[in-house]
Design an enzyme around this catalytic site. Structure first.
Site, PDB file in Angstrom:
ATOM      1  CD  GLU A 278      56.014  57.633  59.358  1.00 58.74           C
ATOM      2  OE1 GLU A 278      54.903  57.761  59.872  1.00 58.74           O
ATOM      3  OE2 GLU A 278      57.071  57.791  59.993  1.00 58.74           O
ATOM      4  CG  HIS A 299      51.264  26.466  54.485  1.00 57.67           C
ATOM      5  ND1 HIS A 299      51.168  25.161  54.062  1.00 57.67           N
ATOM      6  CD2 HIS A 299      52.517  26.620  54.984  1.00 57.67           C
ATOM      7  CE1 HIS A 299      52.314  24.548  54.310  1.00 57.67           C
ATOM      8  NE2 HIS A 299      53.144  25.409  54.868  1.00 57.67           N
ATOM      9  CE  LYS A 413      49.010  62.473  62.942  1.00 66.29           C
ATOM     10  NZ  LYS A 413      50.344  62.910  63.301  1.00 66.29           N
TER      11      LYS A 413
HETATM   12  O1  PA5 Z   1      57.555  58.654  62.381  1.00 62.53           O
HETATM   13  C1  PA5 Z   1      56.782  59.402  62.939  1.00 62.53           C
HETATM   14  O2  PA5 Z   1      57.063  60.579  63.115  1.00 62.53           O
HETATM   15  C2  PA5 Z   1      55.454  58.933  63.473  1.00 62.53           C
HETATM   16  O3  PA5 Z   1      55.154  57.621  63.202  1.00 62.53           O
HETATM   17  C3  PA5 Z   1      55.478  59.112  64.966  1.00 62.53           C
HETATM   18  O4  PA5 Z   1      56.498  58.323  65.502  1.00 62.53           O
HETATM   19  C4  PA5 Z   1      54.140  58.765  65.618  1.00 62.53           C
HETATM   20  O5  PA5 Z   1      53.117  59.485  65.006  1.00 62.53           O
HETATM   21  C5  PA5 Z   1      54.206  59.099  67.094  1.00 62.53           C
HETATM   22  O6  PA5 Z   1      54.522  60.437  67.261  1.00 62.53           O
HETATM   23  P1  PA5 Z   1      54.830  61.042  68.671  1.00 62.53           P
HETATM   24  O7  PA5 Z   1      56.035  60.393  69.224  1.00 62.53           O
HETATM   25  O8  PA5 Z   1      55.064  62.509  68.417  1.00 62.53           O
HETATM   26  O9  PA5 Z   1      53.615  60.804  69.544  1.00 62.53           O
END
Ligand code: PA5
Length: 423
Positions: A278, A299, A413
């Site tokens: 990310e 393996h 989303k």
């Molecule tokens: O890094 C990020 O922002 C995402 O992976 C969030 O952690 C994930 O979508 C969860 O988000 P939230 O804590 O707002 O529910």
């Protein structure tokens, strides 16, 4: 008690002189990070977080854990991504606390959650629902399901004391739910993104409830902050790791395979994949983070590592002193020929497997390095968390991206909400 970086198998790919050649770039990104003036600087609250966590807050959380374990025999941690992976990484790495953590809201599978409810039927859980935005689909749906289930067992104050929320100070549906129902709640700071949030209440609350040693975790992270926040390329191994990855990427090594011969590292690597994927992968750039569990995957994936497309490098995570020893028994017949290691510790063989793999992969054109932890405990994990966070900030800036946003995760989303008819 520390972490070290063995850059033993990088000759011809990313040598010390190559790192020195980009020292000026590294110094610039280091200063951008330190002085909070780089891209996404508004989300760099994690850089000095370990040193800012008050000891009194840790004491309070430890006391809360004792109180909760007085009436609960398990924790249900509801969350996904940055609100899930670090918690699971810590629980698995230290091989559990005083009571187990069950996880919900990490997917949208009916079967998974049905089976979870079955497992909870005869238990007395406390539920921690964690969401920074307070609007994420998976934890929102899981919280509905788990709350429904809790209401079949408890009511009034008994129900209320079993729900703890970790969310934004002011915004989001979960904040409203917590305030309206009088649930105990903890705040996720605005200046720390999900994947950097393990040392905020996101991680500390559920881990403390389960009885995991959060004081050692934070103490290790403080040591990480001390060791990896300065610009001294000879000593700062987080920067050496970041620079090495960047140099390898520039040579076409676009996949990083993080691998460990220690099973308790599995979820640390899941956490690491989110942190690196990310943070770096945007604008058509970035290393693809993947992981292997060894020796199991030798393996299955060993062939690919040895002879597949040569576009990868490998980072091993090693635990130098395991908690236990286990001698290989002698055999009278010695049909398998392994009396050569009879009487030796099983982990001696594990170590030889690592040495052999690192050497064979290097000879097969897969440069590799090893991050070595003295022990597999909460202290070293805290240090490792900080090591990886600091390194990804530097390698992201070296790549020229903003390591602290994640614009790409919104696309699916929007389509999913359109399909569901959600406004
Ligand atoms: O890094 C990020 O922002 C995402 O992976 C969030 O952690 C994930 O979508 C969860 O988000 P939230 O804590 O707002 O529910």
């Amino acid at each position: 008690m520390s972490i070290s970086l063995d850059r033993g198998h990088l000759k011809g790919f990313a040598e010390q002189s190559d790192i020195e050649a980009i020292a000026d770039n590294i110094q610039k990104v280091h200063e951008d990070l330190e002085h909070r003036r780089g891209a996404g600087h508004e989300f760099t609250g994690w850089t000095d977080l370990p040193g800012r966590i008050p000891d009194a807050q840790l004491d309070e959380l430890v006391a809360l854990g004792e109180e909760v374990r007085g009436h609960s025999d398990c924790i249900v941690s509801i969350g996904i991504g940055g609100s899930y992976l670090g918690i699971r990484a810590a629980e698995e790495f230290v091989r559990g606390g005083k009571i187990p953590i069950f996880y919900a809201g990490l997917n949208i599978s009916a079967d998974y959650h049905y089976r979870l409810l079955e497992q909870l039927k005869d238990r007395n859980p406390t539920v921690v629902v964690i969401s920074k935005s307070g609007t994420t689909t998976e934890p929102a749906l899981a919280f509905r399901i788990i709350k429904d289930f809790l209401q079949t067992k408890y009511s009034g104050d008994e129900l209320k004391k079993r729900i703890i929320c970790v969310t934004d100070a002011k915004r989001g549906a979960l904040r409203t739910i917590a305030d309206d129902n009088g649930y105990r709640s903890y705040v996720i700071p605005d200046d720390i993104g999900g994947r950097f949030s393990i040392l905020t209440p996101v991680g500390l609350v559920p881990l403390a409830l389960a009885g995991i040693d959060i004081k050692s975790l934070v103490s290790g992270a403080r040591e990480g902050q001390r060791l990896y926040s300065h610009f001294d390329l000879d000593k700062n191994i987080a920067y050496q790791y970041a620079a090495t990855r960047y140099l390898l990427y520039r040579k076409g090594k676009v996949i990083e395979v993080a691998a460990s011969f220690y099973d308790n590292v599995f979820y640390v690597l899941e956490w690491w994949k989110q942190l690196y994927g990310e943070s770096e992968a945007k604008e058509g750039k970035g290393i693809f983070p993947s992981s292997l569990s060894l020796s199991t995957d030798l393996h299955s994936m060993g062939q690919l590592m040895q002879e597949g497309l040569r576009n990868m490098f490998e980072t091993f995570i090693d635990i130098e002193t395991p908690d236990h020893t286990l001698a290989v028994p002698d055999s009278e017949e010695d049909l398998d020929g392994f009396n050569i290691v009879a009487g030796k510790d099983l982990d001696y063989v594990n170590t030889q497997a690592h040495i052999a793999t690192a050497s064979a992969h290097f000879e097969g054109d897969v440069p590799n390095m090893t991050i070595k932890l003295c022990k597999g405990d909460a202290y070293h994990l805290g240090q490792l968390f900080y090591f990886f966070e600091r390194a990804v900030a530097v390698s992201g800036y070296l790549l020229g991206v903003n390591p602290f946003n994640q614009p790409g995760v919104e696309a699916y989303k929007k389509k999913m909400f359109a399909l569901l008819g959600k406004k």
